[in-house]
Design an enzyme around this catalytic site. Sequence first.
Site, short mmCIF file in Angstrom:
data_model
loop_
_atom_site.label_atom_id
_atom_site.label_comp_id
_atom_site.label_asym_id
_atom_site.label_seq_id
_atom_site.Cartn_x
_atom_site.Cartn_y
_atom_site.Cartn_z
N GLY A 18 20.21 6.80 33.80
CA GLY A 18 19.25 6.17 32.89
C GLY A 18 20.03 5.56 31.72
O GLY A 18 21.25 5.32 31.83
N ALA A 19 19.35 5.33 30.62
CA ALA A 19 20.01 4.68 29.47
C ALA A 19 21.25 5.44 29.04
O ALA A 19 22.31 4.84 28.78
CB ALA A 19 19.02 4.59 28.30
N THR A 47 13.99 5.94 31.98
CA THR A 47 14.40 4.73 31.24
C THR A 47 13.75 3.50 31.86
O THR A 47 13.21 2.65 31.16
CB THR A 47 15.94 4.59 31.28
N TYR A 49 11.09 3.14 33.39
CA TYR A 49 9.63 3.07 33.19
C TYR A 49 9.21 2.93 31.73
O TYR A 49 8.03 2.82 31.44
CB TYR A 49 8.97 4.31 33.78
N GLN A 51 7.97 1.89 28.30
CA GLN A 51 7.08 0.75 28.02
C GLN A 51 7.21 0.25 26.59
O GLN A 51 7.59 -0.88 26.33
CB GLN A 51 5.63 1.18 28.28
N GLY A 52 6.85 1.13 25.63
CA GLY A 52 6.61 0.70 24.25
C GLY A 52 7.79 0.02 23.60
O GLY A 52 7.68 -1.08 23.07
N GLU A 117 3.80 2.20 16.72
CA GLU A 117 3.25 3.30 17.53
C GLU A 117 2.90 4.44 16.62
O GLU A 117 3.19 4.41 15.41
CB GLU A 117 4.27 3.72 18.60
N HIS A 239 1.80 12.94 26.45
CA HIS A 239 1.41 11.61 25.99
C HIS A 239 -0.11 11.54 26.02
O HIS A 239 -0.73 11.93 27.02
CB HIS A 239 2.01 10.53 26.90
N ARG A 285 1.67 11.78 18.09
CA ARG A 285 1.15 11.95 19.44
C ARG A 285 0.59 13.35 19.76
O ARG A 285 -0.36 13.48 20.50
CB ARG A 285 2.36 11.66 20.27
N HIS A 346 4.95 14.41 29.22
CA HIS A 346 5.66 13.14 29.06
C HIS A 346 7.12 13.30 28.67
O HIS A 346 7.98 12.57 29.16
CB HIS A 346 4.93 12.34 27.98
N ARG A 381 8.33 14.67 19.41
CA ARG A 381 9.14 13.46 19.20
C ARG A 381 8.31 12.32 18.63
O ARG A 381 7.19 12.05 19.08
CB ARG A 381 9.72 13.00 20.55
P1 FAD Z 1 16.53 9.12 32.61
O1 FAD Z 1 16.34 7.71 32.25
O2 FAD Z 1 15.31 9.89 33.00
O3 FAD Z 1 17.57 9.19 33.80
C1 FAD Z 1 17.84 10.41 34.45
C2 FAD Z 1 18.85 10.16 35.54
O4 FAD Z 1 19.33 11.41 36.04
C3 FAD Z 1 18.30 9.43 36.76
O5 FAD Z 1 19.24 8.47 37.15
C4 FAD Z 1 18.21 10.52 37.84
O6 FAD Z 1 18.38 10.05 39.17
C5 FAD Z 1 19.38 11.38 37.43
N1 FAD Z 1 19.32 12.75 37.93
C6 FAD Z 1 18.44 13.74 37.62
N2 FAD Z 1 18.75 14.87 38.27
C7 FAD Z 1 19.85 14.59 39.02
C8 FAD Z 1 20.65 15.33 39.92
N3 FAD Z 1 20.39 16.61 40.22
N4 FAD Z 1 21.69 14.71 40.51
C9 FAD Z 1 21.99 13.41 40.26
N5 FAD Z 1 21.28 12.66 39.39
C10 FAD Z 1 20.21 13.24 38.80
N6 FAD Z 1 11.06 6.46 25.15
C11 FAD Z 1 11.21 5.53 24.19
O7 FAD Z 1 12.04 5.70 23.29
N7 FAD Z 1 10.44 4.39 24.21
C12 FAD Z 1 9.52 4.15 25.18
O8 FAD Z 1 8.86 3.11 25.17
C13 FAD Z 1 9.34 5.13 26.20
N8 FAD Z 1 8.41 4.94 27.18
C14 FAD Z 1 8.36 5.84 28.21
C15 FAD Z 1 7.47 5.59 29.27
C16 FAD Z 1 7.45 6.47 30.36
C17 FAD Z 1 6.51 6.20 31.50
C18 FAD Z 1 8.31 7.60 30.37
C19 FAD Z 1 8.31 8.55 31.55
C20 FAD Z 1 9.15 7.87 29.30
C21 FAD Z 1 9.18 6.98 28.22
N9 FAD Z 1 10.04 7.21 27.14
C22 FAD Z 1 10.16 6.27 26.15
C23 FAD Z 1 11.01 8.30 27.17
C24 FAD Z 1 12.38 7.72 27.60
O9 FAD Z 1 12.16 6.72 28.58
C25 FAD Z 1 13.27 8.79 28.19
O10 FAD Z 1 13.34 9.90 27.33
C26 FAD Z 1 14.68 8.23 28.37
O11 FAD Z 1 14.64 7.03 29.09
C27 FAD Z 1 15.56 9.25 29.07
O12 FAD Z 1 16.76 8.61 29.42
P2 FAD Z 1 17.90 9.45 30.09
O13 FAD Z 1 19.03 8.51 30.31
O14 FAD Z 1 18.16 10.68 29.30
O15 FAD Z 1 17.27 9.94 31.48
C1 SIN Z 2 4.76 4.46 25.08
O1 SIN Z 2 5.00 3.26 25.30
O2 SIN Z 2 3.68 4.90 24.71
C2 SIN Z 2 5.87 5.45 25.28
C3 SIN Z 2 6.70 5.47 24.09
C4 SIN Z 2 7.53 6.71 24.02
O3 SIN Z 2 7.38 7.64 24.82
O4 SIN Z 2 8.37 6.76 23.11
#
Ligand code: FAD
Ligand code: SIN
Length: 395
Positions: A18-19, A47, A49, A51-52, A117, A239, A285, A346, A381
């Site tokens: 992810g990010a 990441t 998915y 939206q905001g 938001e 959420h 939230r 969420h 958060r």
């Molecule tokens: P993720 O992006 O969840 O990536 C996790 C990675 O780990 C994936 O690649 C997965 O395959 C990998 N992984 C997991 N377990 C294993 C394993 N056992 N072996 C190998 N790989 C594994 N936050 C904001 O700040 N703004 C927003 O607008 C926002 N909107 C959101 C909308 C939705 C629908 C959701 C669900 C969340 C939203 N959030 C938002 C929260 C934010 O998106 C997440 O907290 C953030 O993207 C997490 O990033 P990350 O890199 O930590 O993990």
């Molecule tokens: C959303 O767009 O409502 C999600 C934003 C977030 O989880 O930070």
Amino acid sequence: MSVSAKQLKTDFLIIGSGAAGLLAASRLAPHGRVMLVNKDTFQDSSTWYAQGGIAGVSSGKDSIESHVRDTLVAGAGLCHEDVVRAIVCHGTEIIEELIEIGTMFDRKGGALHLTREGGHSSRRIAHAKDATGQAISKALLSQVTPHANIQRLEQHAAIDLITSRRLGHTDNNRCLGAYILNPDGNVLTIAAKQTILATGGAGKVYLYTSNPHAASGDGIAMAWRAGCSVMNLEFIQFHPTCLFHQQGSNMLLSEALRGEGAYLVDHHGRRFMFDYDEQGELAPRDIVARAIDHEMKKQGADCMYLDARPLGKAAIVDHFRNIHARLLELGLDMTAEPVPVVPAAHYLCGGIRANVHGRTDIAGLYAIGETAGTGLHGANRLASNSLLECLVMAD
Ligand code: FAD
Ligand code: SIN
């Protein structure tokens, strides 16, 4: 790609793309060989998915102090203020870098269009329509895919960490890599000088969640088994507005809809949020989610409703085009009727205890992004602070 050798070596093993994982990969690649694994595809992450948008102080009318204050208030007194300051102050530079690598944030009159938001006292959220996560992921991926030092392994699930203690050494515990299950069903032993957990949250432990399948808390379980401390796991953020749909879709209806003027109503069309908080629909939230839950229980109702009609059709179709299109596929027209919503799991506010640089209790093991618990979020958060935290930690 799949690899056949069962024992591999790398300098940096990053688990999760992810990010947090993607930025860490591009930052570490100049310093050594990086192996970047995920358990499905690059699209299966929270990441992707998102939206905001991403929060950061980008307007002269706003200030770091105000962003810090809003974060502390949303966190209900349990944020670590030093961490809040250390992360929030990087918002502007992170957003600028995302723009430089090609993230197409929305603009109005040449400047960034900032949305709002819940819990934010100013407009400070940079966004790419209602699909910000996809725009950021594509930009970060463009830095990772052509890199000679980065080996990418999709559909490779990490199953456990390798530590010196597990191998029988009794002195200082150190992470030495991980065991990874490849798509052929073989377990690979990957030795790494440094292992970085970027495995995201744990929403999938709930039946109703906005999270993708990958979010099953694997990193936290592996780190705990290896001897790391974890923190604040009880603070699961719900959420307020996930779709309530008979066919089980939990799609998110972005909080930015309320930021731009959508209301919450009951089935009589009565707005109820001001009964709970003077900020109405823009309260943090946790307050909004609890209010919806309370109204549902009080009224014996299956759901409440999000009425986006006050935004007008043109604004809905422009800013919220993906949500609008997906709802139309399910037979719901948000330009013409309120949409049924319920709160759903969420975000995990806690995680593997780590500092802002991702350092954990175990040498050679780092945790970044949602899987880490830094103290930024406290008990709840502030919206759009998560992507910011991922990128600051990975930097
Ligand atoms: P993720 O992006 O969840 O990536 C996790 C990675 O780990 C994936 O690649 C997965 O395959 C990998 N992984 C997991 N377990 C294993 C394993 N056992 N072996 C190998 N790989 C594994 N936050 C904001 O700040 N703004 C927003 O607008 C926002 N909107 C959101 C909308 C939705 C629908 C959701 C669900 C969340 C939203 N959030 C938002 C929260 C934010 O998106 C997440 O907290 C953030 O993207 C997490 O990033 P990350 O890199 O930590 O993990
Ligand atoms: C959303 O767009 O409502 C999600 C934003 C977030 O989880 O930070």
